[in-house]
Design a protein around this motif. Structure first.
Motif, PDB file in Angstrom:
ATOM      1  N   MET A  43      25.392 143.831  87.262  1.00 58.63           N
ATOM      2  CA  MET A  43      26.034 143.733  85.907  1.00 58.63           C
ATOM      3  C   MET A  43      24.765 143.323  84.775  1.00 58.63           C
ATOM      4  N   LEU A  44      24.802 143.703  83.679  1.00 60.39           N
ATOM      5  CA  LEU A  44      24.064 143.298  82.950  1.00 60.39           C
ATOM      6  C   LEU A  44      24.993 142.933  81.413  1.00 60.39           C
ATOM      7  N   ASP A  45      25.090 141.427  81.220  1.00 59.77           N
ATOM      8  CA  ASP A  45      25.702 140.970  80.021  1.00 59.77           C
ATOM      9  C   ASP A  45      24.685 141.249  78.797  1.00 59.77           C
ATOM     10  N   LEU A  46      25.078 142.618  78.091  1.00 59.34           N
ATOM     11  CA  LEU A  46      23.978 142.763  77.153  1.00 59.34           C
ATOM     12  C   LEU A  46      23.658 141.535  76.076  1.00 59.34           C
ATOM     13  N   GLN A  47      24.419 141.148  75.537  1.00 57.66           N
ATOM     14  CA  GLN A  47      24.357 140.158  74.556  1.00 57.66           C
ATOM     15  C   GLN A  47      23.418 139.004  75.267  1.00 57.66           C
ATOM     16  N   LYS A  48      23.909 138.442  76.319  1.00 55.74           N
ATOM     17  CA  LYS A  48      23.459 137.313  76.821  1.00 55.74           C
ATOM     18  C   LYS A  48      22.147 137.528  77.283  1.00 55.74           C
ATOM     19  N   GLN A  49      21.759 138.635  77.817  1.00 60.10           N
ATOM     20  CA  GLN A  49      20.388 139.183  78.128  1.00 60.10           C
ATOM     21  C   GLN A  49      19.477 139.717  77.038  1.00 60.10           C
ATOM     22  N   GLY A  50      19.939 139.594  75.771  1.00 58.10           N
ATOM     23  CA  GLY A  50      19.069 139.819  74.670  1.00 58.10           C
ATOM     24  C   GLY A  50      18.862 141.499  74.570  1.00 58.10           C
ATOM     25  N   ILE A  51      19.715 142.185  75.040  1.00 54.57           N
ATOM     26  CA  ILE A  51      19.547 143.587  75.016  1.00 54.57           C
ATOM     27  C   ILE A  51      20.146 143.866  73.562  1.00 54.57           C
ATOM     28  N   THR A  52      19.445 144.459  72.709  1.00 54.93           N
ATOM     29  CA  THR A  52      19.962 144.904  71.382  1.00 54.93           C
ATOM     30  C   THR A  52      20.110 146.435  71.188  1.00 54.93           C
ATOM     31  N   THR A  53      19.444 147.193  72.009  1.00 54.85           N
ATOM     32  CA  THR A  53      19.278 148.710  71.808  1.00 54.85           C
ATOM     33  C   THR A  53      19.947 149.184  73.287  1.00 54.85           C
ATOM     34  N   VAL A  54      20.560 150.366  73.207  1.00 59.20           N
ATOM     35  CA  VAL A  54      20.988 151.294  74.484  1.00 59.20           C
ATOM     36  C   VAL A  54      20.521 152.669  74.034  1.00 59.20           C
ATOM     37  N   ILE A  55      19.460 153.112  74.776  1.00 57.65           N
ATOM     38  CA  ILE A  55      18.958 154.495  74.439  1.00 57.65           C
ATOM     39  C   ILE A  55      19.749 155.479  75.624  1.00 57.65           C
ATOM     40  N   TRP A  56      20.574 156.338  74.941  1.00 53.48           N
ATOM     41  CA  TRP A  56      21.100 157.334  75.797  1.00 53.48           C
ATOM     42  C   TRP A  56      20.267 158.543  76.289  1.00 53.48           C
ATOM     43  N   ALA A  57      19.583 158.558  77.132  1.00 58.10           N
ATOM     44  CA  ALA A  57      18.631 159.665  77.903  1.00 58.10           C
ATOM     45  C   ALA A  57      19.299 160.378  78.874  1.00 58.10           C
ATOM     46  N   THR A  58      20.593 160.789  78.601  1.00 58.94           N
ATOM     47  CA  THR A  58      21.633 161.185  79.545  1.00 58.94           C
ATOM     48  C   THR A  58      21.952 162.843  79.265  1.00 58.94           C
ATOM     49  N   GLY A  59      21.012 163.575  78.708  1.00 59.75           N
ATOM     50  CA  GLY A  59      20.976 164.953  78.559  1.00 59.75           C
ATOM     51  C   GLY A  59      21.364 165.631  77.459  1.00 59.75           C
ATOM     52  N   PHE A  60      21.570 166.860  77.557  1.00 59.08           N
ATOM     53  CA  PHE A  60      22.184 167.446  76.336  1.00 59.08           C
ATOM     54  C   PHE A  60      23.158 168.703  76.770  1.00 59.08           C
TER      55      PHE A  60
END
Ligand code: FAD
Lengths: 429, 242
Positions: A332-349
């Protein structure tokens, strides 16, 4: 509006469309290449500045052109690829009409196709789809569940570490692009969490040679689409965790981990701002290691059996270190609590065919084709993963694919001469 | 970074022990496998040697029989790609409380291949808690049934993959263990989750294959295991009252 008439319309002036143009010119077949932007638009507008090809320069081969510099083992930057292709277009005198977006292609009854663009219409007996396999970033459904405070970036729109808001980054996807961006961001001092699903591990070099040298020589890249066990699966194999760099750096999971990148399993979903990851990371890593080993076995077997004195030219066989991952990776990753500000989608085209009004798409929106010969007479596809052979996935595949498809196309034109169309008089609609 | 206490799902770690040369009666994999009988809508000619180019397999020429009909499964795969609606299955169990923590689950019908399907007979499972939980211990604890289901699924996968890769199995045994802090379910510690903290599967496989090929077999069976996926990935579960 006037309708121009030609034998073949090629859609897209990337390397695939240009290679086909060259093949048609060789056969004196009248054609035009329609390009919505400038030549090599995707390399200019849809790649990030730090991108280099993961294939070596010597492998950027094109019919009647390609890389001709003095660094065969180097790797071109995205802007250099664009420059190379623009040069190539001039070199082969390709009839490219730039700034022309194709909006509709439909079969027009008498065996011809009608092509509508924002710059007028064409009537052609054959159409080559070379509009690219990597047009629309593919995001998992859970992207919609991310809190609005998180900046979401696709790899098409990513423009380097400094363009992201400050803070940690979750990179989703560990194919070539995800691995390269995790590497680039970690080097820029970012905290990076990399979500890893099924992936392909390859060493940059093996026995003192670039891995693409092995794949090229040993015949791996020549394996044909009709020889592959499960072609649907094979066409969806992710790109390998490789990067082009002067220091021949590795971006496999071990290297990324050493840089401080935190590896987690495949992203399952996002609930209440918490990203949930698969607990199956150890197995995906094991599978990738086993697959890499099998490929090296294959290289060794080829080297031992080949007539050419290869064994003398390479180092002794060796094996890769098994990839170590945390036995209990974060789930689990609590995005806000863990200071994650960006998600990059490298999930293909996915490719984009909303302009294609010919019933050749399957239930998943993929063009039905046999090695690029589409399920509609006179229609061809070029520039897709494993189109005719493993090499097709790379720039290097276009030379032979275009040669073979041009031959098929020429036979099609021969067998269905445009008599009825000629009889119909000048095409003014 | 470990983060076990609050994890929604725990990774079953699957490990391999070297095959000791023991003689175990060959089990009928088909019976164990519990594979749905997928009759391909249009049968496809059985090809003797399935193409295993990608997997560098043993070069055995003797016919391999693990009791798995690979050709039917591969034929079904191709056929269902063409008609994906038929691939939508709904599995179903019905449950009835008996007394205390004891209940019975009946498994009989399911939906698949575009129709209502039925097992050859209705199967009954039971759930209860052991005496240390002050229960009567009429049946396994449901968490144990989950472990059993994982073993059943992975073992079926091993047999199917082995057949496909031309590996003759002689015995496949597995021990599955799940670590569980019951303070979670007792509400004794809000930091402790209800589910497993760790699941380990240890396979012991005797087969005509190298250590690497056996490792690959087990890895591939995890990759294609529904229960492994269900345990390792989040799933939406809706519970309602009729
Ligand atoms: C990030 C990334 C890295 C890659 N790295 C490598 C590598 O290292 N080595 C390698 O060999 N391959 C690599 N590839 C794979 C492949 O070589 C490239 O995707 C390549 O750009 C494909 O070329 P193409 O000509 O088929 O398509 P594209 O280059 O996408 O060209 C298609 C063209 O069609 C035009 N077009 C699209 N729709 C229309 C329309 N409706 N009307 C008119 N024009 C249209 C587009 O503007 C574009 O110019 C990479 C791909 C990506 C995404």
């Amino acid at each position: 509006m006037t309708v121009q008439r030609t034998d073949v319309v090629i859609i897209g002036a990337g390397h695939s469309g240009l290679a086909m143009s060259r093949r048609l010119t060789e056969r004196s077949i009248d054609h035009v290449v329609l390009e919505r932007g400038a030549v090599a638009h995707s390399w200019r507008a849809e790649r990030w500045p730090g991108l280099r090809l993961l294939t070596p320069n010597w492998q950027t081969r094109l019919p009647g052109g390609g890389y001709q510099g003095d660094d065969p083992d180097g790797h071109l930057a995205a802007a250099e690829v664009a420059e190379l292709l623009a040069h190539y277009a001039r070199q082969i005198d390709a009839p490219v009409q730039q700034q022309t977006t194709v909006e509709q292609v439909r079969a027009d009854g008498d065996g011809a196709y009608s092509i509508q663009s924002d710059q007028g219409g064409w009537n052609a007996r054959s159409v080559v789809i070379a509009s690219g396999a990597n047009s629309v970033p593919h995001l998992p459904d859970c992207a919609a569940a991310l809190p609005s405070t998180i900046t979401q970036v696709t790899t098409r729109d990513y423009r380097g570490p400094t363009t992201l808001p400050e803070g940690g980054v979750l990179v989703v996807g560990a194919a070539a692009t995800g691995a390269q961006l995790a590497d680039e961001l970690a080097r820029a001092g970012r905290r990076v969490v990399l979500s890893v699903g099924e992936h392909v591990r390859l060493p940059r070099d093996y026995r003192g040679r670039d891995v693409f040298w092995w794949m090229d020589r040993s015949g791996v890249l020549d394996e044909r689409f009709d020889e592959v066990d499960d072609i649907v699966r094979a066409r969806h194999v992710p790109s390998p965790q490789l990067v082009g760099s002067a220091e021949r750096r590795a971006v496999d999971l071990a290297a990324l981990r050493e840089l401080g990148v935190e590896l987690v399993g495949r992203l399952g979903t996002v609930r209440d701002g918490v990203a949930l990851f698969s607990g199956g990371l150890a197995n995906t890593v094991r599978l990738a290691d086993l697959k890499a080993e099998r490929l090296l076995d294959r290289f060794d077997a080829w080297a031992a059996a080949t007539e050419a004195p290869v064994d003398a030219a390479v180092d002794a066989p060796h094996r890769l270190e098994p990839t170590q991952v945390d036995p209990s990776p974060r789930l689990m990753l609590d995005l806000q609590k863990q200071g994650i500000t960006t998600v990059i989608w490298a999930t293909g085209f996915r490719p984009r065919y909303d302009w294609l009004d010919v019933p050749v798409l399957d239930a998943k929106g993929r063009v039905r084709h046999e090695g690029g010969v589409v399920d509609a007479p006179g229609l061809y596809l070029l520039g897709a993963s494993l189109l005719r052979r493993r090499r097709s996935t790379y720039i290097d595949g276009a030379a032979q694919d275009s040669l073979e498809l041009a031959e098929h196309l020429a036979a099609h034109l021969q067998s269905s001469p445009r008599e009825s169309a000629l009889a119909a008089g000048p095409a003014l609609v | 970074m470990t983060n076990s206490s609050c994890s929604p799902v725990k990774p079953p770690s699957v490990t391999l022990r070297n095959p000791p040369s023991r003689n175990v009666t060959m089990l009928d994999a088909r019976a164990r496998a519990g594979l749905p009988s997928l009759q391909p809508p249009h049968a496809r000619p059985a090809h003797a040697a399935h193409d295993c180019r990608e997997t560098t397999m043993s070069t055995t020429t003797a016919p391999v029989d693990n009791g798995v009909n690979s050709d039917a499964l591969l034929g079904a795969r191709d056929a269902l790609r063409e008609s994906p609606a038929a691939a939508q299955f709904t599995w179903r169990a019905t449950s009835e409380w008996v007394r205390g923590t004891h209940s019975k689950q009946t498994i009989d019908r399911f939906i698949g291949l575009g129709a209502e399907q039925q097992h050859k007979k209705a199967f009954v499972l039971e759930g209860d808690h052991p005496e240390v939980f002050a229960s009567e211990d009429h049946a396994p604890t449901p968490v144990e049934t989950v472990l059993a289901a994982l073993a059943g699924c992975l073992t079926a996968g091993v047999a199917a993959v082995a057949q496909n890769r031309g590996i003759q199995l002689r015995s496949v045994t597995a021990v599955v263990e799940g670590d569980h802090d019951i303070l979670g379910i007792l509400g004794g510690d809000p930091e402790v989750r209800n589910g497993f903290n760790d699941v380990r599967v240890t396979f012991d496989i005797d087969a005509d294959a190298s250590k690497e090929d056996i490792a690959a077999l087990v890895a591939q069976s995890q990759k294609r295991s529904a229960v492994f996926d269900a345990l390792t990935n989040p799933t939406n579960v809706t519970v309602s009252v009729a």
